[in-house]
Scaffold this motif. Sequence first.
Motif, short mmCIF file in Angstrom:
data_model
loop_
_atom_site.label_atom_id
_atom_site.label_comp_id
_atom_site.label_asym_id
_atom_site.label_seq_id
_atom_site.Cartn_x
_atom_site.Cartn_y
_atom_site.Cartn_z
N GLU A 265 0.84 -1.21 0.00
CA GLU A 265 0.00 0.00 0.00
C GLU A 265 0.87 1.25 0.00
OE1 GLU A 265 -3.06 0.12 3.06
OE2 GLU A 265 -3.69 -1.90 2.54
N LYS A 266 1.88 1.25 0.86
CA LYS A 266 2.79 2.40 0.94
C LYS A 266 3.45 2.64 -0.40
CE LYS A 266 4.14 2.92 5.76
NZ LYS A 266 5.22 2.77 6.73
N LYS A 267 3.86 1.55 -1.03
CA LYS A 267 4.54 1.62 -2.32
C LYS A 267 3.59 2.25 -3.36
CE LYS A 267 7.37 -1.30 -5.31
NZ LYS A 267 7.68 -2.69 -5.67
N GLN A 268 2.34 1.76 -3.35
CA GLN A 268 1.35 2.28 -4.30
C GLN A 268 1.05 3.75 -4.04
OE1 GLN A 268 -1.94 -0.43 -3.80
NE2 GLN A 268 -1.27 -1.79 -5.45
N GLU A 269 0.99 4.07 -2.73
CA GLU A 269 0.72 5.47 -2.34
C GLU A 269 1.84 6.38 -2.86
OE1 GLU A 269 -1.73 8.27 -0.85
OE2 GLU A 269 -2.16 6.13 -0.71
N LYS A 270 3.08 5.95 -2.69
CA LYS A 270 4.23 6.74 -3.16
C LYS A 270 4.19 6.88 -4.68
CE LYS A 270 7.76 6.24 0.39
NZ LYS A 270 9.05 5.66 0.73
N GLU A 271 3.85 5.76 -5.33
CA GLU A 271 3.77 5.76 -6.80
C GLU A 271 2.71 6.75 -7.26
OE1 GLU A 271 4.98 4.62 -10.56
OE2 GLU A 271 5.88 3.97 -8.66
N LYS A 272 1.56 6.75 -6.57
CA LYS A 272 0.45 7.65 -6.90
C LYS A 272 0.88 9.10 -6.73
CE LYS A 272 -4.43 8.24 -5.81
NZ LYS A 272 -5.47 8.03 -4.81
N GLU A 273 1.56 9.35 -5.57
CA GLU A 273 2.03 10.71 -5.29
C GLU A 273 3.03 11.17 -6.35
OE1 GLU A 273 3.59 10.95 -1.31
OE2 GLU A 273 1.64 10.44 -0.40
N ARG A 274 3.90 10.22 -6.77
CA ARG A 274 4.90 10.55 -7.78
C ARG A 274 4.24 10.91 -9.11
NH1 ARG A 274 7.50 8.38 -11.78
NH2 ARG A 274 6.53 6.36 -11.55
N LYS A 275 3.22 10.10 -9.48
CA LYS A 275 2.51 10.36 -10.73
C LYS A 275 1.78 11.69 -10.69
CE LYS A 275 1.80 5.85 -12.82
NZ LYS A 275 0.87 4.79 -13.12
N GLU A 276 1.16 11.96 -9.53
CA GLU A 276 0.44 13.22 -9.37
C GLU A 276 1.40 14.40 -9.46
OE1 GLU A 276 -1.84 13.14 -5.75
OE2 GLU A 276 -3.29 11.73 -6.56
N ALA A 277 2.56 14.20 -8.89
CA ALA A 277 3.58 15.25 -8.91
C ALA A 277 4.05 15.47 -10.35
CB ALA A 277 4.74 14.88 -8.02
N GLU A 278 4.16 14.37 -11.10
CA GLU A 278 4.60 14.45 -12.51
C GLU A 278 3.57 15.21 -13.35
OE1 GLU A 278 5.61 10.76 -14.43
OE2 GLU A 278 7.34 10.45 -13.13
N THR A 279 2.31 14.79 -13.17
CA THR A 279 1.25 15.41 -13.97
C THR A 279 0.98 16.83 -13.52
OG1 THR A 279 -0.42 14.42 -12.53
CG2 THR A 279 0.04 13.29 -14.59
N GLY A 280 1.26 17.11 -12.28
CA GLY A 280 1.04 18.45 -11.72
C GLY A 280 2.08 19.43 -12.24
N GLN A 281 3.22 18.96 -12.67
CA GLN A 281 4.29 19.88 -13.12
C GLN A 281 4.06 20.45 -14.48
OE1 GLN A 281 8.01 17.79 -12.69
NE2 GLN A 281 8.26 18.47 -10.59
#
Length: 123
Positions: free
Chosen positions: A107-123
């Motif tokens: 779950e933590k791994k998925q959460e980090k992955e999600k945050e990373r993707k959001e950060a990517e798309t947010g940029q």
Amino acid sequence: SSSSSSVSEVPGKSTEKKKKKAGKAREKKKEDKKDSKKKKKEKTKKTKKKKQDKKEKKQSKKEKERLAEEAAFARAQELAAAEARAAAEQEQSETAKKRQKKEKKQEKKQEKEKERKEAETGQ
């Protein structure tokens, strides 16, 4: 002396007395024999009963020992089964803990992955 000889003067009196005495002696002998037989019979009976009681006591003791052994064996089996159940439960518990830990990690791994993707798309 006439008084003492008066008994023997009566013809057949002394032989009658002797016969009576002999008859009584025979009767006594018969009775004694009967009594002796009776006593022997009773003694035999007592001995037989004693022997039987001893035998029964021995059998009873053996039976008690056998039952005690069976009970001890049953207790040992129950104990072994209980220990096996406890070990199985312990193993299940540990497996469940490991699985939960793995799932949390995932779950933590998925959460980090999600945050990373959001950060990517947010940029």
